[in-house]
Design an enzyme around this catalytic site. Structure first.
Site, mmCIF file in Angstrom:
data_model
loop_
_atom_site.group_PDB
_atom_site.id
_atom_site.type_symbol
_atom_site.label_atom_id
_atom_site.label_comp_id
_atom_site.label_asym_id
_atom_site.label_seq_id
_atom_site.Cartn_x
_atom_site.Cartn_y
_atom_site.Cartn_z
ATOM 1 N N ASP A 81 0.822 -1.216 0.000
ATOM 2 C CA ASP A 81 0.000 0.000 0.000
ATOM 3 C C ASP A 81 0.853 1.261 0.000
ATOM 4 O OD1 ASP A 81 -2.116 -1.724 0.226
ATOM 5 O OD2 ASP A 81 -2.878 -0.922 2.116
ATOM 6 N N HIS A 224 3.594 -2.453 3.183
ATOM 7 C CA HIS A 224 3.565 -1.054 2.771
ATOM 8 C C HIS A 224 4.798 -0.687 1.962
ATOM 9 C CE1 HIS A 224 0.544 -1.073 5.946
ATOM 10 N NE2 HIS A 224 0.045 0.005 5.356
#
Length: 277
Positions: A81, A224
């Protein structure tokens, strides 16, 4: 961030409608930066601190040798992400070295800043999904403003690569039936996750590796972009699943409702990657 940054990403005929939502979106972004996206709900991945996310370039010649299973007992998916960031290149170098696919859930504002990395993600066979324009907590703003933020990211992406997203991940996993329906009406599958690496709070690569365990066939791992420990941990995460006979695949839409780590369901799972053209 100036209001013009968001309006520039939206087609002219929609600028008037978007002006009334810009203030709220900017307020959400300001909260994101100042508070580190803290919240009181159970699972809250935190966007990367941009200014601090720097790592030494990966030397692929010195990555550990890994052997994929001769026969795959199942497939799991790696997802990242909040990109693209200044370390996306390192993630792509590692994934490319091992010929492992991933799904990148990008922010529209970041795609505007680093379009060449979006093009590389797609060129190298990875999936790219919508993670909104400014990373607001969608459940804390009116539905029309939430959908506007999602749409703004889609416009940026379409302008860059001439096609729209097919996957969507809500920031923090914060979703409801209305948001999910809105994504589906935009021809996107909402994708949550089955295991959270919690790399947003990890102090070391070892923690990321440990917290990334537990996927079974069809599982989806949340990580992430922009986290140095994640870059360092990635080869060992790949090794750990190879050792279990699992291979890495793509995120696919399915007809059934499947459980997620968020305590909700979604219609996404990992399956074998389609052959590259």
């Amino acid at each position: 961030m100036a209001a013009s940054d968001i309006e520039a990403a939206i087609s002219p005929e929609r600028v008037t409608m978007r002006k009334r939502t810009t203030t709220v979106s900017l307020a959400a972004l300001a909260t994101l930066v100042l508070t580190g996206c803290s919240s009181t709900t159970t699972v809250h991945p935190t966007p990367i601190p941009r200014a601090e996310s720097t790592v030494q370039a990966v030397d692929v010649d010195h990555l550990p040798e890994l052997n994929a299973p001769a026969t795959c007992s199942g497939y799991v998916a790696l997802t990242f992400d909040d990109g693209p960031t200044q370390v996306t290149k390192d993630l792509l170098d590692i994934l490319g070295h091992y010929d492992v696919p991933a799904a990148f859930f990008n922010l529209g504002l970041q795609e505007k800043k680093m379009p060449e990395l979006v093009e590389r993600q797609i060129r190298e066979g990875h999936q790219v999904g919508n993670h909104t324009m400014t990373h607001p907590e969608l459940l804390t703003i009116p539905l029309d403003e939430a959908l506007d933020d999602i749409d703004a990211a889609t416009v940026v992406h379409r302008d860059l690569v001439d096609h729209s997203y097919t996957l969507f991940r809500p920031p923090y996993g914060g979703t409801n039936q209305e948001i999910r329906k809105g994504a589906e009406e935009r021809n996107m599958t909402e994708v949550l996750w089955t295991v959270d690496s919690k790399d947003y709070e990890a102090a070391s690569a070892e923690q990321v590796i440990e917290q990334s365990q537990g996927m079974t066939d069809g599982g989806i791992l949340l990580m992430h972009d922009g986290k140095p420990p994640t870059v360092e941990a990635l080869p060992q995460i790949i090794r750990s699943y190879y050792d279990q006979g699992l291979c890495f695949g793509q995120v696919t839409t399915v007809d059934e409702e499947l459980p997620s780590n968020m305590g909700t369901t979604h219609r996404a799972r990992a399956t074998e990657q389609e052959a590259k053209p």
